[in-house]
Motif scaffolding. Structure first.
Motif, PDB file in Angstrom:
ATOM      1  N   THR A  46       0.763  -1.380  -0.130  1.00 22.22           N
ATOM      2  CA  THR A  46      -0.072   0.074  -0.113  1.00 22.22           C
ATOM      3  C   THR A  46       0.878   1.246   0.051  1.00 22.22           C
ATOM      4  O   THR A  46       2.106   1.093   0.577  1.00 22.22           O
ATOM      5  N   ASN A  47       0.225   2.240  -0.533  1.00 22.49           N
ATOM      6  CA  ASN A  47       1.003   3.551  -0.486  1.00 22.49           C
ATOM      7  C   ASN A  47       0.564   4.283   0.925  1.00 22.49           C
ATOM      8  O   ASN A  47       0.864   5.629   0.868  1.00 22.49           O
ATOM      9  N   LEU A  48      -0.426   3.761   1.501  1.00 23.05           N
ATOM     10  CA  LEU A  48      -0.874   4.649   2.761  1.00 23.05           C
ATOM     11  C   LEU A  48      -0.032   4.170   3.888  1.00 23.05           C
ATOM     12  O   LEU A  48      -0.284   3.325   4.843  1.00 23.05           O
ATOM     13  N   THR A  49       1.101   4.946   3.995  1.00 20.28           N
ATOM     14  CA  THR A  49       2.127   4.389   4.819  1.00 20.28           C
ATOM     15  C   THR A  49       1.602   4.998   6.183  1.00 20.28           C
ATOM     16  O   THR A  49       2.481   4.584   7.185  1.00 20.28           O
ATOM     17  N   GLY A  50       0.778   5.934   6.610  1.00 18.80           N
ATOM     18  CA  GLY A  50       0.278   6.228   7.847  1.00 18.80           C
ATOM     19  C   GLY A  50      -0.603   4.995   8.551  1.00 18.80           C
ATOM     20  O   GLY A  50      -1.163   5.400   9.606  1.00 18.80           O
ATOM     21  N   GLN A  51      -1.101   4.360   7.714  1.00 18.42           N
ATOM     22  CA  GLN A  51      -2.283   3.274   8.356  1.00 18.42           C
ATOM     23  C   GLN A  51      -1.653   2.215   8.764  1.00 18.42           C
ATOM     24  O   GLN A  51      -0.492   1.625   8.404  1.00 18.42           O
ATOM     25  N   SER A  52      -2.595   1.529   9.697  1.00 21.07           N
ATOM     26  CA  SER A  52      -2.030   0.440  10.307  1.00 21.07           C
ATOM     27  C   SER A  52      -2.059  -0.933   9.514  1.00 21.07           C
ATOM     28  O   SER A  52      -2.884  -0.927   8.512  1.00 21.07           O
ATOM     29  N   ALA A  53      -1.365  -2.011   9.908  1.00 23.32           N
ATOM     30  CA  ALA A  53      -1.290  -3.188   9.207  1.00 23.32           C
ATOM     31  C   ALA A  53      -2.959  -4.012   9.143  1.00 23.32           C
ATOM     32  O   ALA A  53      -3.260  -3.964   8.193  1.00 23.32           O
ATOM     33  N   GLU A  54      -3.583  -3.578  10.227  1.00 21.55           N
ATOM     34  CA  GLU A  54      -5.020  -4.231  10.334  1.00 21.55           C
ATOM     35  C   GLU A  54      -5.729  -3.409   9.442  1.00 21.55           C
ATOM     36  O   GLU A  54      -6.692  -4.009   8.644  1.00 21.55           O
ATOM     37  N   PHE A  55      -5.557  -2.187   9.308  1.00 16.82           N
ATOM     38  CA  PHE A  55      -6.630  -1.301   8.469  1.00 16.82           C
ATOM     39  C   PHE A  55      -6.204  -1.799   6.933  1.00 16.82           C
ATOM     40  O   PHE A  55      -7.162  -1.921   6.129  1.00 16.82           O
ATOM     41  N   VAL A  56      -4.988  -1.878   6.676  1.00 21.78           N
ATOM     42  CA  VAL A  56      -4.650  -2.199   5.282  1.00 21.78           C
ATOM     43  C   VAL A  56      -5.208  -3.503   4.772  1.00 21.78           C
ATOM     44  O   VAL A  56      -5.936  -3.965   3.834  1.00 21.78           O
ATOM     45  N   ILE A  57      -4.691  -4.563   5.608  1.00 27.41           N
ATOM     46  CA  ILE A  57      -5.328  -6.019   5.462  1.00 27.41           C
ATOM     47  C   ILE A  57      -6.449  -6.149   5.094  1.00 27.41           C
ATOM     48  O   ILE A  57      -7.463  -6.725   4.414  1.00 27.41           O
ATOM     49  N   ASP A  58      -7.329  -5.518   6.400  1.00 28.30           N
ATOM     50  CA  ASP A  58      -8.900  -5.456   6.237  1.00 28.30           C
ATOM     51  C   ASP A  58      -9.380  -4.775   4.880  1.00 28.30           C
ATOM     52  O   ASP A  58     -10.341  -5.388   4.350  1.00 28.30           O
ATOM     53  N   ALA A  59      -8.734  -3.739   4.651  1.00 34.50           N
ATOM     54  CA  ALA A  59      -9.275  -2.994   3.249  1.00 34.50           C
ATOM     55  C   ALA A  59      -9.108  -3.965   2.076  1.00 34.50           C
ATOM     56  O   ALA A  59     -10.056  -4.214   1.306  1.00 34.50           O
ATOM     57  N   TYR A  60      -8.044  -4.861   1.932  1.00 38.19           N
ATOM     58  CA  TYR A  60      -7.717  -5.868   1.109  1.00 38.19           C
ATOM     59  C   TYR A  60      -8.891  -6.735   0.987  1.00 38.19           C
ATOM     60  O   TYR A  60      -9.392  -7.379   0.037  1.00 38.19           O
ATOM     61  N   HIS A  61      -9.301  -7.218   2.247  1.00 35.43           N
ATOM     62  CA  HIS A  61     -10.168  -8.441   2.342  1.00 35.43           C
ATOM     63  C   HIS A  61     -11.587  -8.039   2.001  1.00 35.43           C
ATOM     64  O   HIS A  61     -12.526  -8.902   1.978  1.00 35.43           O
ATOM     65  N   GLN A  62     -11.699  -6.725   1.822  1.00 33.57           N
ATOM     66  CA  GLN A  62     -12.985  -6.163   1.627  1.00 33.57           C
ATOM     67  C   GLN A  62     -13.376  -6.053   0.130  1.00 33.57           C
ATOM     68  O   GLN A  62     -14.320  -5.854  -0.455  1.00 33.57           O
ATOM     69  N   LEU A  63     -12.129  -6.174  -0.904  1.00 31.49           N
ATOM     70  CA  LEU A  63     -12.390  -5.869  -2.162  1.00 31.49           C
ATOM     71  C   LEU A  63     -13.145  -6.861  -2.883  1.00 31.49           C
ATOM     72  O   LEU A  63     -13.853  -6.379  -4.065  1.00 31.49           O
ATOM     73  N   TRP A  64     -13.386  -8.064  -2.249  1.00 35.45           N
ATOM     74  CA  TRP A  64     -14.332  -8.917  -3.012  1.00 35.45           C
ATOM     75  C   TRP A  64     -15.799  -8.266  -3.189  1.00 35.45           C
ATOM     76  O   TRP A  64     -16.349  -8.575  -3.921  1.00 35.45           O
ATOM     77  N   ARG A  65     -16.108  -7.482  -1.868  1.00 31.89           N
ATOM     78  CA  ARG A  65     -17.504  -6.849  -2.258  1.00 31.89           C
ATOM     79  C   ARG A  65     -17.465  -5.954  -3.421  1.00 31.89           C
ATOM     80  O   ARG A  65     -18.599  -5.991  -4.099  1.00 31.89           O
ATOM     81  N   ILE A  66     -16.463  -5.078  -3.595  1.00 35.93           N
ATOM     82  CA  ILE A  66     -16.322  -4.260  -4.827  1.00 35.93           C
ATOM     83  C   ILE A  66     -16.422  -5.115  -6.033  1.00 35.93           C
ATOM     84  O   ILE A  66     -17.239  -4.584  -6.743  1.00 35.93           O
ATOM     85  N   GLU A  67     -15.540  -6.141  -6.114  1.00 32.27           N
ATOM     86  CA  GLU A  67     -15.708  -6.918  -7.165  1.00 32.27           C
ATOM     87  C   GLU A  67     -17.261  -7.677  -7.342  1.00 32.27           C
ATOM     88  O   GLU A  67     -17.588  -7.496  -8.604  1.00 32.27           O
ATOM     89  N   LYS A  68     -17.582  -8.061  -6.301  1.00 33.53           N
ATOM     90  CA  LYS A  68     -18.973  -8.436  -6.618  1.00 33.53           C
ATOM     91  C   LYS A  68     -19.858  -7.368  -7.087  1.00 33.53           C
ATOM     92  O   LYS A  68     -20.923  -7.715  -7.882  1.00 33.53           O
ATOM     93  N   SER A  69     -19.877  -6.322  -6.643  1.00 34.36           N
ATOM     94  CA  SER A  69     -21.017  -5.233  -6.957  1.00 34.36           C
ATOM     95  C   SER A  69     -20.677  -4.959  -8.708  1.00 34.36           C
ATOM     96  O   SER A  69     -21.660  -4.739  -9.411  1.00 34.36           O
TER      97      SER A  69
END
Length: 197
Positions: free
Chosen positions: A83-106
């Motif tokens: 990620t280029n979101l260098t100020g975010q926590s690992a948990e935030f970044v990994i959780d955001a990636y895990h939500q990508l399936w919702r966008i793809e499904k949409s």
């Protein structure tokens, strides 16, 4: 950190977070075991040589690539998230990636069920109008899914079979409609009740 040349090309600083998960590791290790066993049989001449990343060919000599096997085993269960979101926590970044399936499904849903096909527009207004309609339909469909508990695919396929027809005969207007099944009546009642609020 991005180097000078990367920054000149617009490439930002980035960070990579790694996550280890037990179940994927177990599945990966089982797959490695199977591939190595096949490689060993091929090297011993007990099976034909097929594409197998653990078979090492040096001239005409076949062997099992133990270095690659060790590396693959060491990485089992690890997944990297860049990620280029260098100020975010690992948990935030990994959780955001895990939500990508919702966008793809949409987007799969929007193209198929809402029949939002790519169209070729040349004017900015036409492009904006097309995208606005697609995203409005997407927002409405998510709202329907949330209110009803049905997928939008099921909702569209179920409801589109039913029509209300108005017939004008002289001064009278007659309304004809197919009787709705109970589950669809309940779903529409949920939508209407929430809409009334």
């Amino acid at each position: 950190m991005a180097g000078h040349q990367e920054k000149a090309r617009g490439i930002p600083d980035r960070v990579i977070y790694y996550q280890y998960r037990h179940d994927p590791a177990r599945r990966t290790l089982r797959g490695i075991d199977e591939q190595v066993a096949k490689a060993e049989r091929a090297v011993d001449g007990k099976a034909p040589v097929k594409r197998n990343r653990f078979i090492k060919l040096t001239g005409a000599t076949k062997s099992v690539n133990r270095d690659l096997e060790a590396k693959a085993r060491g990485l089992a269960g690890l997944k990297g998230y860049t990620t280029n979101l260098t100020g975010q926590s690992a948990e935030f970044v990994i959780d955001a990636y895990h939500q990508l399936w919702r966008i793809e499904k949409s987007f799969r849903m929007s193209k198929h069920d809402l029949q939002a096909r790519p169209v070729y527009h040349h004017k900015r207004e036409s492009i904006d109008a097309h995208l606005t309609i697609v995203f409005a339909a997407l927002a409405v469909s998510h709202w329907i899914e949330h209110q009803t508990g049905w997928s939008i695919k099921k909702f569209v396929r179920t409801t589109r079979r039913y029509r209300t027809v108005q017939i004008r005969a002289g001064r009278q207007t007659l309304t004809a409609a197919d009787r709705l099944p109970g589950d669809l009546r309940d779903i529409l009642a949920k939508i209407n009740a929430e809409h009334a609020h």
